[in-house]
Design a protein around this motif. Structure first.
Motif, PDB file in Angstrom:
ATOM      1  N   LEU A  68      -4.433  -7.488  -3.498  1.00  0.00           N
ATOM      2  CA  LEU A  68      -5.104  -6.980  -2.011  1.00  0.00           C
ATOM      3  C   LEU A  68      -6.562  -7.168  -2.213  1.00  0.00           C
ATOM      4  N   ILE A  69      -7.451  -6.681  -2.981  1.00  0.00           N
ATOM      5  CA  ILE A  69      -8.578  -7.716  -3.144  1.00  0.00           C
ATOM      6  C   ILE A  69      -8.660  -9.233  -2.868  1.00  0.00           C
ATOM      7  N   ARG A  70      -7.918  -9.784  -3.614  1.00  0.00           N
ATOM      8  CA  ARG A  70      -7.449 -11.072  -3.883  1.00  0.00           C
ATOM      9  C   ARG A  70      -7.263 -11.802  -1.488  1.00  0.00           C
ATOM     10  N   LEU A  71      -6.103 -11.261  -1.801  1.00  0.00           N
ATOM     11  CA  LEU A  71      -5.982 -11.566  -0.225  1.00  0.00           C
ATOM     12  C   LEU A  71      -6.939 -11.237   1.071  1.00  0.00           C
ATOM     13  N   LEU A  72      -7.804 -10.320   0.361  1.00  0.00           N
ATOM     14  CA  LEU A  72      -8.816 -10.004   1.599  1.00  0.00           C
ATOM     15  C   LEU A  72     -10.384  -9.928   1.364  1.00  0.00           C
ATOM     16  N   GLU A  73     -10.518 -11.007   0.398  1.00  0.00           N
ATOM     17  CA  GLU A  73     -11.737 -11.883   0.175  1.00  0.00           C
ATOM     18  C   GLU A  73     -11.962 -12.946   1.103  1.00  0.00           C
ATOM     19  N   PRO A  74     -11.118 -14.233   1.467  1.00  0.00           N
ATOM     20  CA  PRO A  74     -11.452 -15.147   2.173  1.00  0.00           C
ATOM     21  C   PRO A  74     -12.007 -14.404   3.596  1.00  0.00           C
ATOM     22  N   PHE A  75     -11.271 -12.901   3.971  1.00  0.00           N
ATOM     23  CA  PHE A  75     -11.978 -12.187   5.481  1.00  0.00           C
ATOM     24  C   PHE A  75     -13.950 -12.088   4.971  1.00  0.00           C
ATOM     25  N   GLY A  76     -14.066 -12.311   3.563  1.00  0.00           N
ATOM     26  CA  GLY A  76     -15.440 -11.327   3.513  1.00  0.00           C
ATOM     27  C   GLY A  76     -15.057  -9.786   3.267  1.00  0.00           C
ATOM     28  N   ILE A  77     -15.124  -8.966   2.093  1.00  0.00           N
ATOM     29  CA  ILE A  77     -15.065  -7.585   1.287  1.00  0.00           C
ATOM     30  C   ILE A  77     -17.049  -7.514   0.980  1.00  0.00           C
ATOM     31  N   MET A  78     -17.317  -6.846   2.243  1.00  0.00           N
ATOM     32  CA  MET A  78     -19.005  -5.826   2.317  1.00  0.00           C
ATOM     33  C   MET A  78     -18.711  -5.301   1.219  1.00  0.00           C
ATOM     34  N   GLU A  79     -18.148  -3.820   1.493  1.00  0.00           N
ATOM     35  CA  GLU A  79     -18.210  -2.909   0.429  1.00  0.00           C
ATOM     36  C   GLU A  79     -17.327  -2.816  -0.685  1.00  0.00           C
ATOM     37  N   LEU A  80     -16.787  -2.442  -1.755  1.00  0.00           N
ATOM     38  CA  LEU A  80     -15.641  -1.768  -2.507  1.00  0.00           C
ATOM     39  C   LEU A  80     -16.125  -0.886  -3.564  1.00  0.00           C
ATOM     40  N   VAL A  81     -15.014  -0.003  -3.656  1.00  0.00           N
ATOM     41  CA  VAL A  81     -15.606   1.001  -4.434  1.00  0.00           C
ATOM     42  C   VAL A  81     -14.208   1.515  -4.638  1.00  0.00           C
ATOM     43  N   ARG A  82     -14.460   1.748  -6.541  1.00  0.00           N
ATOM     44  CA  ARG A  82     -12.885   2.108  -6.425  1.00  0.00           C
ATOM     45  C   ARG A  82     -12.825   3.203  -7.821  1.00  0.00           C
ATOM     46  N   THR A  83     -11.887   3.679  -8.184  1.00  0.00           N
ATOM     47  CA  THR A  83     -12.039   5.626  -8.795  1.00  0.00           C
ATOM     48  C   THR A  83     -11.379   4.873  -9.967  1.00  0.00           C
ATOM     49  N   GLY A  84     -10.625   4.197 -10.600  1.00  0.00           N
ATOM     50  CA  GLY A  84     -10.183   4.293 -12.290  1.00  0.00           C
ATOM     51  C   GLY A  84      -9.426   4.358 -12.354  1.00  0.00           C
ATOM     52  N   LEU A  85      -8.332   4.641 -13.369  1.00  0.00           N
ATOM     53  CA  LEU A  85      -7.465   5.042 -12.809  1.00  0.00           C
ATOM     54  C   LEU A  85      -7.430   6.356 -13.416  1.00  0.00           C
ATOM     55  N   THR A  86      -6.524   7.293 -12.554  1.00  0.00           N
ATOM     56  CA  THR A  86      -5.724   8.368 -12.396  1.00  0.00           C
ATOM     57  C   THR A  86      -3.598   8.309 -13.587  1.00  0.00           C
ATOM     58  N   ALA A  87      -4.004   9.602 -14.686  1.00  0.00           N
ATOM     59  CA  ALA A  87      -2.500   8.833 -15.380  1.00  0.00           C
ATOM     60  C   ALA A  87      -1.754  10.142 -14.838  1.00  0.00           C
ATOM     61  N   MET A  88      -0.383   9.980 -15.273  1.00  0.00           N
ATOM     62  CA  MET A  88       0.554  11.807 -15.770  1.00  0.00           C
ATOM     63  C   MET A  88       1.578  11.463 -16.470  1.00  0.00           C
ATOM     64  N   SER A  89       2.456  12.245 -17.066  1.00  0.00           N
ATOM     65  CA  SER A  89       2.912  11.097 -18.013  1.00  0.00           C
ATOM     66  C   SER A  89       3.645  12.032 -17.245  1.00  0.00           C
ATOM     67  N   ARG A  90       5.431  10.776 -17.396  1.00  0.00           N
ATOM     68  CA  ARG A  90       6.521  11.077 -16.668  1.00  0.00           C
ATOM     69  C   ARG A  90       7.413  12.275 -16.861  1.00  0.00           C
ATOM     70  N   GLY A  91       7.993  12.570 -15.931  1.00  0.00           N
ATOM     71  CA  GLY A  91       9.024  13.501 -16.532  1.00  0.00           C
ATOM     72  C   GLY A  91       8.118  14.863 -16.617  1.00  0.00           C
ATOM     73  N   ALA A  92       9.193  15.894 -17.524  1.00  0.00           N
ATOM     74  CA  ALA A  92       8.915  17.990 -17.576  1.00  0.00           C
ATOM     75  C   ALA A  92       7.886  17.706 -18.471  1.00  0.00           C
ATOM     76  N   SER A  93       7.794  16.764 -19.090  1.00  0.00           N
ATOM     77  CA  SER A  93       5.949  17.467 -19.954  1.00  0.00           C
ATOM     78  C   SER A  93       5.061  17.385 -19.777  1.00  0.00           C
ATOM     79  N   VAL A  94       4.156  18.156 -20.218  1.00  0.00           N
ATOM     80  CA  VAL A  94       3.212  18.708 -19.344  1.00  0.00           C
ATOM     81  C   VAL A  94       1.732  18.587 -20.277  1.00  0.00           C
ATOM     82  N   LEU A  95       1.270  18.473 -19.791  1.00  0.00           N
ATOM     83  CA  LEU A  95      -0.744  18.581 -20.697  1.00  0.00           C
ATOM     84  C   LEU A  95      -0.631  19.783 -21.059  1.00  0.00           C
ATOM     85  N   LYS A  96      -1.154  20.687 -21.642  1.00  0.00           N
ATOM     86  CA  LYS A  96      -1.435  21.582 -22.392  1.00  0.00           C
ATOM     87  C   LYS A  96      -2.010  22.314 -23.350  1.00  0.00           C
TER      88      LYS A  96
END
Length: 163
Positions: A135-163
């Protein structure tokens, strides 16, 4: 060097983030991405930490994190067994004739327009890193004025839970 995603459950106390990041800096490990947020239990926070290195480096990071009193548990998030997302806010310069093209581009990526100004749009995009990068690459030609990214957030699939 491989990229590793760690999900770390910690006590929600002042200074825990500082101790975790200090551990990385003292050992000479770089953090590619770090996100932290309170969990369903207000006494705990969950950190998603992205690091690069080899298996030995990963093992050392896990061992060192395990020594911190506030660390409850650590999970290495295997790519095939993990849902990984990132959020980006992208402010794009717009002129009247290009506004429609930018909105269409955002729609293709299931992104949302969250602010409309006379000369700009703010787009909210959520998804994989590859999706955000595309998305960023496609928007660059229009002129990105500002950009902020959160970084990754992850969670395991299925029923396993981090305890």
């Amino acid at each position: 060097m491989e990229r590793y995603v760690l999900s770390v459950l910690v006590e929600n106390h002042a200074g825990v983030l500082s101790r975790v990041s200090g551990l990385f800096s003292r050992r000479g490990y770089n953090i590619d991405s770090l996100t932290v947020g309170e969990t369903y239990n207000p006494d705990q926070s969950r950190m998603t930490i992205v690091v690069r290195g080899d298996e030995y480096t990963l093992e050392q990071i896990v061992k060192q994190l395990s020594k911190l009193v506030e660390v409850i548990s650590i999970e290495h998030c295997a790519p095939a067994e993990t849902v990984v997302r990132e959020l980006a806010l992208i402010k794009v310069a717009v002129s009247g004739e290009k506004r429609g093209v930018i909105v269409e581009t955002a729609n293709i990526f299931r992104a949302h327009i969250v602010d409309v100004g006379v000369d700009s749009l703010v787009i909210e995009a959520t998804g994989s890193e590859d999706k955000i990068e595309s998305l960023i690459r496609l928007l660059e030609p229009f002129g990105i004025m500002e950009l902020v990214r959160t970084g990754l957030t992850a969670m395991s699939r299925g029923a396993s839970v981090l305890k």
